[in-house]
Design an enzyme around this catalytic site. Structure first.
Site, mmCIF file in Angstrom:
data_model
loop_
_atom_site.group_PDB
_atom_site.id
_atom_site.type_symbol
_atom_site.label_atom_id
_atom_site.label_comp_id
_atom_site.label_asym_id
_atom_site.label_seq_id
_atom_site.Cartn_x
_atom_site.Cartn_y
_atom_site.Cartn_z
ATOM 1 N N GLU A 94 8.940 -4.148 2.192
ATOM 2 C CA GLU A 94 8.807 -3.838 3.608
ATOM 3 C C GLU A 94 9.557 -4.842 4.472
ATOM 4 O OE1 GLU A 94 7.362 -1.107 3.659
ATOM 5 O OE2 GLU A 94 5.869 -1.107 2.071
ATOM 6 N N GLU A 100 1.741 9.713 4.866
ATOM 7 C CA GLU A 100 1.698 8.588 3.933
ATOM 8 C C GLU A 100 0.823 7.500 4.551
ATOM 9 O OE1 GLU A 100 5.652 7.383 2.819
ATOM 10 O OE2 GLU A 100 6.004 9.218 1.673
#
Lengths: 429, 297
Positions: B72, B61
């Site tokens: 995040e 990824e």
């Protein structure tokens, strides 16, 4: 002169349904999957309690915003400004709402809703601190624990509000990422929400974010235009030719406009922060303004598709305004839509005009406005000839929180209408 | 670049769906590492991604940095800042993929605004077309729930790419159906609530989530909080078809950057860590109880 509409309702006329969260091409729900069930739960609660008054929610909200909040706020004729500009200027005095800004309408509504939903914890973000303060007050009033995220830079700019949040029992958590302003505080609060979504409600402070926030916050803030529409008819004998409100995220703007949207002859002016320039420096990733309605482009940020300050690639640029409360790179999706439809006119004034507006309202009407609000008066000064015979201006908040910033910013420039500031060099302390 | 999508169908109007991702999950548990592209700079980042393949990555990824990464935690958020400051852009990202010398499927992980803004027309199609041209196999878009995924799904179908959805612990059965409908490639199973970040223990909710997904005919890769071989083993033993590891690897990059280590040294450490995680996943697979008779798994 405007012709009167008896409706005073929004064009879409949706009352009992939460709808799909779209305003034309804007709005939506662009959030991490972990938040989607909470957003669905909130949408359901919004529909049941806010739109359909289940369990008498809206009755309780209206009672509390009256008794605790101090509504209705007055609509005051500004005699000296009216004389100066040779027009009828009416001030909607949201600065007189408990806490000193319109923010309490939404904060009290959402904290009460969280209580009805059985949530155990409140989180919020704040820029200028007014929303944080309002949320802290509402949480204390309703006995809910509250944590407020605030950019470190804004904490330094807005210390009085930080203290107010703390003495109301809220925790204030500094956000140090990025430039340390509202944009970063919103991102950080979303992260907290994604972590604690099962027992926590995020009180978003403006008509931004994923559906149902833009619609729900507008409904809580629409008390402003509900009252103003009635009051201006009582005082001026008719509807105004124009309504003027400053626009950052757009909550006081949508609140001031909502019940006039159906009145086609009432012009609606959203005054954005022109900052020091309307240009965007893509190289530096900075827009020295917060004028996303005037200069932004369509994109997706913080849960909604709307107009944004962004670079060619779609990276969000840092905004700027002399007023922390307007210092945000996005704007509510409904406002973006109403601008596209031509129903709302986006305008802007720069930092200098806002500072002049701050001093003018203070001197001529005895009202020290928030620097956000001062933008609307900067616009009135420059464009009063275009506003018709009767104008309503929303005084979105009072300026006590901004006194240090006002001293600092006045000292930086040649402000014709400022008093002698020499004894205040270095601020108030 | 990856040659993962070289097997396009004959009919140019109907490209074959990239099956390299399915292949990656076909023989035992897949190790799916994540790095933010361009962190801390373009050249080092190339070396780091290639090190992950040497360490046993089955799918990689690649994070395309966005200025507001709301899903995040601090580790990846800081990586994003470093990459943006070093000049990473969507176009540079595609050049990076072209420059990469790896032979595993590559998935682009980014936020919707970058996808939406790319190219001359607003909408996801130009981005997907460009991604397909450099050999990207699919997308993970953390701020794009199934309800908003229609236009991207359509573009992915047009170019034969996958749209990998994230399943959260809060995703209920009703939503799960909607989500699976728009998903292909694999499901990204979020092990715990919150944002990305390494963790010292694997959430108890992982097994619960995997059990709920047992009827879904897509590989299930578990991410959020996996940082050790033992955690990788636990997750795979619980039924995961793969593990996704981001922050624990980004930490190595950040640490090397802060200490001024050479690119080679950091790449070696990444490769070693990748081997450890892959081995953990394989150990977990070996510890699984034999499947009851009559079941296919």
């Amino acid at each position: 002169m405007s012709s009167e509409s008896e409706r005073g309702e929004p064009a879409d006329g949706e009352w009992a349904s939460a709808g799909d969260g779209k305003f034309g091409r804007y709005g939506g729900q662009y959030v991490p999957e972990a938040l989607m069930p909470a957003i669905q739960e909130l949408t359901d609660a919004y529909e049941r309690y806010v739109l359909n008054n289940e369990d008498g929610f809206m009755d309780e909200f209206r009672r509390r915003i009256r008794d605790f909040g101090g509504r209705p706020t007055p609509l005051q004729r500004a005699d000296r400004l009216s004389e100066r500009y040779d027009t009828e200027v009416y001030l909607k005095r949201e600065d007189l709402l408990h806490g000193g800004a319109h923010k309490l309408n939404n904060a009290l509504g959402q904290v009460l809703l969280a209580k009805y939903m059985g949530k155990e914890r409140i989180i919020a973000e704040t820029g200028a601190g007014q929303h944080g303060t309002a949320t802290a007050m509402a949480a204390a009033h309703l006995g809910m624990p509250c944590e407020v995220y605030m950019g470190e830079r804004d904490i330094n700019r807005q210390r009085p509000n930080v203290f107010r949040m703390k003495i109301n029992g809220s925790e204030v958590t500094p956000v140090t990422t990025g430039r340390g302003t509202l944009k970063e505080a919103i991102s950080e609060t979303m992260r907290d929400w994604a972590t604690n979504v099962e027992d926590t409600h995020y009180v978003i402070g403006s008509v931004v974010g994923p559906h149902p926030f833009p619609r729900m916050v507008r409904d809580f803030q629409a008390l402003i235009s509900e009252e103003a529409r009635r009051q201006v008819r009582e005082k001026a004998g008719r509807l105004p030719d124009s309504v003027v409100a400053c626009a950052g995220g757009g909550s006081n703007t949508m609140g001031s406009f909502h019940h006039f949207v159906g009145d086609a002859d009432v012009d609606l002016f959203a005054v954005e922060a022109g900052g020091s320039s309307l240009a965007v420096d893509e190289e530096e990733g900075v827009a020295p303004n917060s004028a996303s309605l005037s200069t932004g482009t369509e994109g997706v940020l913080h849960g909604a598709r709307t107009k944004l300050l962004q670079d060619h690639d779609g990276q969000i640029v840092e905004s700027h305004s002399v007023s922390s409360g307007l210092d945000y790179a996005g704007v509510g999706p409904e406002l973006a839509h109403l601008v596209d439809e031509g129903r709302v006119t986006p305008v802007n004034v720069d930092d200098d005009a806002a500072i002049e507006g701050f001093h003018r309202l203070s001197q001529e009407e005895g009202i020290i406005p928030a620097l956000e609000t001062a933008h609307a008066f900067g616009y009135l000064h420059e464009h009063h000839d275009e506003l018709g015979d009767v104008t309503v201006i929303n005084v979105s908040g009072r300026g006590d929180k901004d006194l240090d910033t006002a001293i600092e910013e006045t000292a930086k420039r040649d402000v014709a209408n400022a008093p002698d500031m020499s004894m205040f060099e270095g601020g108030l302390r | 670049m990856s040659d993962a999508v070289d097997d396009e169908g004959d009919d140019a109007d109907d490209p074959a769906v990239d099956d390299s991702v399915a292949d990656a999950f076909a023989d035992g548990p897949a190790f799916v590492p994540y790095l933010a592209v361009g962190d801390p700079d373009y050249e080092s980042s190339l070396a780091y991604v290639e090190a992950l393949e040497r360490g046993g990555a089955d799918v990689i990824e690649l994070g395309l940095p966005f200025s507001e990464p709301i899903a995040e935690g601090p580790t990846i958020q800081n990586a994003v800042v470093r990459a943006l400051e070093a000049g990473m852009t969507p176009e540079r990202f595609f050049e990076f993929v072209e420059d990469l010398d790896v032979d595993v499927p590559l998935v682009c992980m980014t936020y919707y605004n970058l996808i939406y803004q790319f190219g001359s027309e607003q909408g996801p199609r130009p981005f997907v077309e460009r991604a397909a041209s450099v050999g990207i196999s699919g997308f993970v878009v953390p701020d794009l729930p199934a309800e908003e995924a229609g236009p991207l799904r359509e573009a992915c179908d047009e170019f034969g790419l996958h749209l990998i959805s994230i399943v959260a612990p809060t995703t209920d059965d009703d939503r799960l159906g909607t989500l699976v409908d728009v998903s292909s490639g694999y499901l990204y199973v979020q092990a715990r609530l919150g944002v990305t970040g390494a963790s010292s223990s694997v959430s108890d909710r992982t097994g619960e989530s995997l059990a709920r997904l047992s009827g879904v005919d897509l590989p299930k890769a578990v991410g959020f909080g996996i940082s050790s071989d033992e955690q990788a083993a636990t997750v795979v033993e619980a039924g995961a078809d793969g593990i996704i590891v981001g922050s624990a690897l980004v930490d190595i990059v950040a640490d090397g950057h802060e200490r001024g280590e050479s690119t080679e040294s950091v790449a070696d450490r990444l490769e070693t860590k990748a081997r450890e995680l892959k081995r953990g996943a394989l150990d977990g697979y070996g510890r699984r109880p034999p499947a009851p008779e009559g079941t296919s798994d």
